[in-house]
Design an enzyme around this catalytic site. Sequence first.
Site, PDB file in Angstrom:
ATOM      1  N   HIS A 101      -8.279  -1.427  -0.449  1.00 31.17           N
ATOM      2  CA  HIS A 101      -8.486   0.139  -0.122  1.00 31.17           C
ATOM      3  C   HIS A 101     -10.616  -0.010   0.251  1.00 31.17           C
ATOM      4  O   HIS A 101     -11.381  -1.097   1.003  1.00 31.17           O
ATOM      5  CB  HIS A 101      -8.991   0.293  -1.488  1.00 31.17           C
ATOM      6  CG  HIS A 101      -8.384   0.621  -2.943  1.00 31.17           C
ATOM      7  ND1 HIS A 101      -8.002  -1.051  -3.007  1.00 31.17           N
ATOM      8  CD2 HIS A 101      -7.305   1.316  -3.088  1.00 31.17           C
ATOM      9  CE1 HIS A 101      -6.982  -0.683  -4.157  1.00 31.17           C
ATOM     10  NE2 HIS A 101      -6.876   0.970  -3.923  1.00 31.17           N
ATOM     11  N   ASP A 104     -13.064  -1.399  -1.614  1.00 31.82           N
ATOM     12  CA  ASP A 104     -12.915  -2.889  -1.640  1.00 31.82           C
ATOM     13  C   ASP A 104     -14.301  -4.109  -0.681  1.00 31.82           C
ATOM     14  O   ASP A 104     -14.666  -4.482  -0.938  1.00 31.82           O
ATOM     15  CB  ASP A 104     -11.688  -3.142  -1.380  1.00 31.82           C
ATOM     16  CG  ASP A 104     -11.191  -2.655  -2.678  1.00 31.82           C
ATOM     17  OD1 ASP A 104     -11.528  -2.150  -3.428  1.00 31.82           O
ATOM     18  OD2 ASP A 104      -9.432  -2.965  -2.249  1.00 31.82           O
TER      19      ASP A 104
HETATM   20  C1  XLS Z   1      -2.496   1.183  -9.118  1.00 35.02           C
HETATM   21  C2  XLS Z   1      -2.009   0.092  -7.712  1.00 35.02           C
HETATM   22  C3  XLS Z   1      -3.103   0.386  -6.663  1.00 35.02           C
HETATM   23  C4  XLS Z   1      -2.662   0.772  -5.317  1.00 35.02           C
HETATM   24  C5  XLS Z   1      -3.317   0.704  -4.445  1.00 35.02           C
HETATM   25  O1  XLS Z   1      -2.023   1.471  -9.642  1.00 35.02           O
HETATM   26  O2  XLS Z   1      -0.806  -0.704  -7.815  1.00 35.02           O
HETATM   27  O3  XLS Z   1      -3.890  -0.617  -7.420  1.00 35.02           O
HETATM   28  O4  XLS Z   1      -1.376  -0.306  -4.951  1.00 35.02           O
HETATM   29  O5  XLS Z   1      -3.795   1.951  -4.354  1.00 35.02           O
END
Ligand code: XLS
Length: 436
Positions: A101, A104
Amino acid sequence: MHEYFPGVKKIEFEGKDSKNPLAFSYYNAKQIVGDKTMEEHLRFAVAYWHTFKSTGSDPFGSGVFERPWNKARTPMAIAKDTLAANFEFITKLGVPYYCFHDRDLAPEGATFSESIKNLQVITELAKDYQENTGKKLLWGTANLFSHRRYVHGAATNPDPHVTACAALQVRHAIDATKELGGENYVFWGGREGYETLLNTEMKREREQLAAFLHLCVDYARRIGFSGQFLIEPKPHEPTKHQYDFDSATVLGFLREFDLYDAFKINVEANHATLAGHSFEHDLAVCSSAGKLGSIDANMGDACLGWDTDQFPTDINTMTRAMLLVLEGGGLGRGGLNFDAKVRRPSLDTADLFYAHIGGMDTFARALLSARAIIEDGRLSEFRQQRYSGWDRDFGKSMLAGKESLESMEAKALERGEPEIPSGRQEMLENIIISYI
Ligand code: XLS
Ligand code: NI
Ligand code: NI
């Protein structure tokens, strides 16, 4: 250069009799399975958020992981250390991809401009690391759910000003993904859903979400981003009702709002099970529509009703998943992203290696088993036989639109009561068991 995992050398394949916890028993990257190497089939990715940014916090306590890359004095220094740790980790693990993200990778700044700048600075550094290590970006995404401004949603927010903030963020997350040669860009719903209809106009919110996605598609086309757009369904969490409930719901939404051709689906195992499906079910929904884009590889816990994001260790489930992937022609430009985190008591950085090694070995075994099951042929032969009536005479003619209820009735009357065969579920399950 500082080493964050000094005790760990490159993880090697040692075979199934190995007792070395820092070695692969099944994952042998260059081993040919059918027409490709294991590495090409599985296309593993490490999830930046869980592996490097998760703190082990839960509703009963704050963070417990003392990661050496999260210790520097400023948020940008931490971001740089984390980037170094990521490339050291994926290189030692021998995984070709990572996913992130925007938040991150780089911290939110005091202003929007500072946030944009932070992401650009770290993106440039990430590009250098990618060039030096040969590692690649499977997908990027924007975090539109952690910041306070998104409590009422991002694209589905009752205030378009908030949606504009989301647009700003997505724009730069797509730019970063493009800059890093990302093969996909993911939209996970975050807080696109609601808690109560007492304050929510569902019709508007779904229209807003569609309009927002159209803007994203237009932007990507204009800047020449050639990655695949993916939507990742999830039924609940964080909101009670997420609009992107499951793959079937998302495919319907895309059709309704003229977005169908621009997206595929990123199926997450634990999200499928939260929706009351099996992982295989959601994979089959996508693959039968030609929409399987990528996979978030994890698993839930049958005793717990939330997204526990555990590393996949269930060979039976993952074998069935790999069967669907292989039968559907593979992952294409998608991959297997470990959207999974170590448990709170797994305190050491070594645990991050053990977790990924287990997940990779599980999928390597699943791949080998699935391939053997396909070569065995009995499963597909059984299914083909089961439907063979539809490949003959009036089955075919009905599918071609050449029959009517009257003509079908005439067939029924002519043939009388049908003989009903067994579904043979247990026998078929035994074929799977014999290969895992
Ligand atoms: C949350 C999601 C997230 C997505 C990316 O439950 O899995 O991690 O994969 O935003
Ligand atoms: Ni996910
Ligand atoms: Ni998830």
